[in-house]
Enzyme design. Structure first.
Site, mmCIF file in Angstrom:
data_model
loop_
_atom_site.group_PDB
_atom_site.id
_atom_site.type_symbol
_atom_site.label_atom_id
_atom_site.label_comp_id
_atom_site.label_asym_id
_atom_site.label_seq_id
_atom_site.Cartn_x
_atom_site.Cartn_y
_atom_site.Cartn_z
ATOM 1 N N GLY B 116 13.651 -3.934 9.658
ATOM 2 C CA GLY B 116 14.006 -4.869 8.715
ATOM 3 C C GLY B 116 13.876 -4.369 7.135
ATOM 4 C CG ASN B 177 29.098 -6.049 10.221
ATOM 5 O OD1 ASN B 177 29.498 -5.211 8.870
ATOM 6 N ND2 ASN B 177 28.337 -6.813 10.387
ATOM 7 C CG HIS B 254 24.486 -10.497 4.463
ATOM 8 N ND1 HIS B 254 24.601 -8.916 5.580
ATOM 9 C CD2 HIS B 254 23.368 -10.253 4.418
ATOM 10 C CE1 HIS B 254 23.478 -8.962 5.959
ATOM 11 N NE2 HIS B 254 22.181 -9.815 4.975
ATOM 12 C CD GLU B 371 9.224 14.489 1.009
ATOM 13 O OE1 GLU B 371 10.288 14.051 1.006
ATOM 14 O OE2 GLU B 371 8.276 15.791 -0.028
ATOM 15 C CG PHE B 396 5.133 15.268 -2.935
ATOM 16 C CD1 PHE B 396 6.079 15.549 -4.127
ATOM 17 C CD2 PHE B 396 5.459 16.809 -2.621
ATOM 18 C CE1 PHE B 396 6.063 15.921 -4.989
ATOM 19 C CE2 PHE B 396 6.055 17.121 -3.680
ATOM 20 C CZ PHE B 396 5.808 17.306 -4.924
ATOM 21 C CG HIS B 420 -1.955 20.356 -3.511
ATOM 22 N ND1 HIS B 420 -1.598 20.608 -2.506
ATOM 23 C CD2 HIS B 420 -1.315 21.836 -4.430
ATOM 24 C CE1 HIS B 420 -2.163 22.263 -1.802
ATOM 25 N NE2 HIS B 420 -1.391 22.550 -3.611
#
Lengths: 626, 626
Positions: B116, B177, B254, B371, B396, B420
């Site tokens: 989603g 599409n 949409h 990541e 990160f 870290h």
């Protein structure tokens, strides 16, 4: 040309020495990542770039973004060669009182953008290039990329968008040194793989030997020419650690400073490797900067004239969603201030940034579904003097959270607007609900977090955001229509709140914001009928928080506060109050979303989450009974 | 074959009707996004895929990931055609008590992965495909992508890595599409642009008409064959809203359900468009599922035998960093439990996941600096029965925060480890410091947040994480070496804490975790010399939090608590305690990082942030004096 080439090589040589010296003195840093890029950076600053060294804010200066931020010593070294820093300055690198930080930050005033989290620089540069175009400026934006960071998807978001808009005056340079931190990169020295990818994404490419100054100069000339048509990348094959034999092209030398005692030997090696640089006499070539042109008239004309909006025309009692008001407010702001730009991640008809687009199509940037690049671009716009409003669903702000974190670190003033907050969006379900957005925005330094409940407050808080200059700001908007509760003349300030219901018999105070505020007001009405009177506060500014008023009203209301919010319980409005009033002796109960949410009708979910008026009434009675 | 083709077309027709019916009844949803993909999904479930419809957990079932999660009705519709759901079930779509949510979640037991948030499905599929390979299973992973989501960089992270490892049995299908939510996609119907990009990233491609069943079937055959060698994508040109004239290939449809009253007319249109489907008699073709083979012996052999680790051999007083212990602990765990896998974002020599790699190279996955894809892969590994430890710098983790959010929504048990943490990393500066990680992990539903201070606690908490099955968990590790303070036999539990110093004369309790704990212990020693005794608690489990012990010891220590943490003040350890002890009458003062940090030596920065022993002593005296 030959003497210029020797001059550039000498400058690169000096920068190699400086980078080694700085990192060895500091005992940490990334010297080998500087050595691979020294020739490129020399040619950029002393050959290609147009800038006034003494006027870092000149709008027509070419921009240099060090996307591979760990090569920071090289940035400081080149400014020493330009004459802005001294050797003594360089020696302060990484010291606690130095502006020359481990990765570039704006503490050093020649840093164009704070970097250090990889894969963000190209997005920043892209935002800058768009800003340059808006102002009809002449400056070129150069972005130096590392090869490791090309595995970050955010880079490809920027690459794709740059080509889609055929962005001009944007030149990327890839320092392809083959080695990452702990292993070889995916493509090693197979530079053609990068070429294939960039070409498939529509970019022009040039492959060069990144240590051959003639090739570097030629490629920069060609890139400058081509950049009048669209984005281009110079893919430079380089050697990590170039010039230091023991480290050249070798693994296990990433982010490792050489020992101070080794430096003499290393410097000797460098001198042996670059004899022409050693023998070069600086008097042979009198470098003068290529000075930028005067700013365009468009640049002057696009200055922000005013950040004052007229009062809005929402009438108390009518219903309209705060997300729609956001669109209307930035449209108004766009009129008052020509530096306002709007960035969308393909949800403009949900966030209502389409209202701004309809009026100011040139200042509206469709970034498609690529939130990371959108926020990175926002950083770039802000750095180039624009006022970016970056909007998407609050839930999808999470997609760009590293960029938002870096925006805060870079003291950016980018304005973030997240719609569809909370379970009250209803049937679309948990993936679309912003339920952690307050928590993740609150914790960043100097951030402001605003959460309006009605149209007037939303409109006025957009104006306040525009004025906020000390960091990032976040506005949380709601999907559903909510009634207007404030008169159009009402004033709202960052750090304020509104006491909506209060009298001297109140036994308890309910603090809420956004949709939950209406549940609180509804609870007030129902309790009133039962003869229980409570105070109600609209905490539209969650950070900073109006501790004094909360304390004052809380004390006048029996020292009892109930908080209500359509957000996870951790890090939201309730916890903010627990923290602010920790030592006040106030009893505080927090109503918030405590479980994994689900699909359902808005009112069903407010009830399910126990943040509706019934839940508030129940909690009020429980608190008063105990 | 002809009759089969007609059967597939009939199934697609039925799914179109179902999708329209579901969304119109619910009054929301994305019917046009279902209509474009119905033919593809029909061919997948009734032609290409090998699975036991009655055994959703069969390890050799082919997997189907609906990356374009907004087409959820199609997923439910196909399971109705398979015979698992009824029409009555479908009518509950989006209801508050239904498992058929607005976007797919694991509430519906045939959903392979919650989706989603766009651009995550391919990473999940990639993780699954790696897991299949580890277990020598036969299942193929199919990922249905939307074209809008290809602007998300995370997709290209997955695409790049899949080719790097020549991943087998992974087939992507692009439902191209042309139309996004609010505008045309970047490439519209220019399917060759997607082909260029995927080919440049090393993928095999097939372009088809996504409404031509013969082409769909052929392409699935070819893809299945090719997928024995490497990743392949079928690029299907489709029409959004296919079959509903007013919406076909038109913008502004949409996410819009048609009105219930329109359905009759729409169904008539569909019947006119697909006469062969209407006249097809189900008795003409007796579909039988292609049943999966028995699981491989490797699958059985790779089951987790035990999650019990022997006591570690760290001696009290020796120094070692918790990040290194993490590496050692997962190496041990990898021995006890063969389902353990380790995922790295090219910092294995910083996080020390390299220790695991050295011993179990086949179960170590180098994801390079990407990541988002790494966490997405982690979700896929977990869904396929592996125990993924996903590690990078804590800072990160922010890059993958949307994936982490979706992991929580998908009830994943992925184990996240961020190294870290905090300003104590020193000279590398703010971009590398994890300072918001506790806040962002705490707020997600069912998450666990652990923050060990020494080797023994780090080791034992890795073991606890492995056992945690109710959601995601996060372990925060420290760069610097810290002394071992616990005996190897000490026990640690999720939700626990350790009272390290306590006696009946204590006037105050200091609660800390990680590096700050040692500052607290040092403050204890110094205060002791001055005759001031304090309690010290190691709050290694920040979520869940041991409220009872905090309350008990706090009360015994003069009702005064000082919290200390190397994290931003919002959403961290201190605020957790403010919230947990809100109504206890406890005085609470929080020491944490409150400003934008900078480069400097670790001890300088702990002092700068006022979270070192001096700051603690000062605060203790201030609290005791007031």
């Amino acid at each position: 040309v030959n003497i210029l080439k020797k001059f550039l090589e000498k400058k690169a040589f000096n920068m190699r020495l400086s980078s080694l010296m700085m990192t060895s003195l500091a005992g940490s840093g990334h010297p080998t990542s500087c050595l691979s890029a020294a020739d490129i950076v020399s040619a950029l600053f002393f050959y290609a770039m147009v800038y006034d060294p003494n006027s870092p804010k000149h709008p027509n200066n070419d921009r240099f973004i060090l996307s591979k931020g760990h090569a920071a010593p090289l940035l400081y070294a080149v400014w020493k060669e330009v004459g802005i820093l001294t050797d003594d300055d360089l020696k302060t690198y990484r010291n606690v009182d130095s502006s020359l930080e481990g990765h570039p930050t704006l503490q050093f005033d020649r840093t164009e953008a704070a970097t250090g989290s990889l894969g963000i620089g190209l997005s920043i540069g892209l935002g800058m290039a768009f800003a340059v175009k808006l102002d009809n400026l002449t400056s070129t934006t150069y972005v130096l990329l590392g090869d490791s960071e090309l595995s970050e998807g955010s880079v490809w978001e920027a690459v794709g968008l740059a080509h889609f808009y055929k962005v001009k005056n944007l030149i990327a340079i890839l320092d392809c040194n083959r080695l990452g931190q702990s292993t070889e990169t995916m493509h090693g020295h197979h530079v053609y793989r990068y070429e294939q990818k960039f070409q498939a994404f529509g970019w022009k490419t040039i492959i060069i030997d990144g240590h051959n100054m003639t090739q570097i100069m030629d490629s920069l000339d060609k890139a400058k020419n081509y950049s009048k048509e669209g984005p281009i990348i110079i893919i430079a094959k380089t050697i990590k650690g170039y010039g230091v034999k023991k480290a050249e092209d070798k693994p296990n030398f990433h982010g490792k400073a050489f020992k101070k005692e080794e430096l003499n030997q290393i410097f000797k090696e460098l001198e042996a490797k670059f004899p022409a640089a050693v023998s070069f006499d600086d008097s042979q070539y009198a470098w003068k900067p290529s000075m930028p042109e005067k700013p365009s008239k468009e640049y002057e004309a696009n200055m922000c004239e005013s950040l004052s909006l007229p009062n809005p025309e929402y009438e108390v009692g009518t219903k309209i969603s705060t997300r729609k008001v956001f669109g209307q407010a930035i449209e108004m702001l766009g009129n008052a201030c020509k530096s306002v730009v709007s960035l969308d991640a393909e949800v403009k008809n949900s966030t209502f940034s389409e209202i701004f687009e309809a009026k100011y199509p040139d200042r509206f940037f469709q970034c498609f579904i690529a939130e990371q690049n959108m926020v990175g671009m926002g950083i770039g716009f802000d750095l180039n003097g624009k006022m970016p409003f970056v909007s998407t669903f609050g839930a999808f702000m999470s997609r760009a959270y590293d960029q938002i974190r870096m925006a805060a670190i870079g003291q950016s003033r980018v304005k973030l607007v997240g719609s569809h907050a909370g379970v009250s969006i209803g049937q679309d379900g948990p993936s679309q609900m912003g339920l952690e957005d307050i928590a993740i925005m609150r914790c960043l330094p100097n951030s402001v977090v605003l959460y309006p409940s009605d149209a007037v407050s939303a409109y006025k808080l957009v104006e306040q955001m525009a004025r906020y200059q000390n960091g990032i700001s976040y506005l949380r908007t709601t999907r559903m229509d909510t009634p207007v509760i404030y008169e159009a003349s009402e004033k709202f300030v960052i750090g304020g709140c509104k006491v909506l219901r209060q009298n001297k018999y109140d036994k308890l105070c309910v603090v809420a914001a956004g949709v939950a505020l209406f549940e609180a007001l509804s609870a007030y009405d129902k309790l009133q009928e039962e003869g229980i009177t409570i105070s109600v506060i609209d905490l539209y500014s969650i950070k900073p928080i109006d501790k004094e008023t909360l304390l004052d009203i809380g004390k006048k209301s029996g020292n009892r506060i109930i908080t209500v919010e359509d957000h996870y319980v951790q890090g939201g409005l309730g916890e903010s109050i627990c923290s602010a009033l920790a030592n006040s002796g106030m009893r505080i109960e927090c109503l918030a979303v405590t479980q994994l949410p689900r699909s359902g009708k808005p009112e069903e979910l407010l009830s399910w989450a126990k943040i509706d008026s019934h839940a508030i009434i129940k909690m009020v009675k429980r608190v008063l009974a105990s």
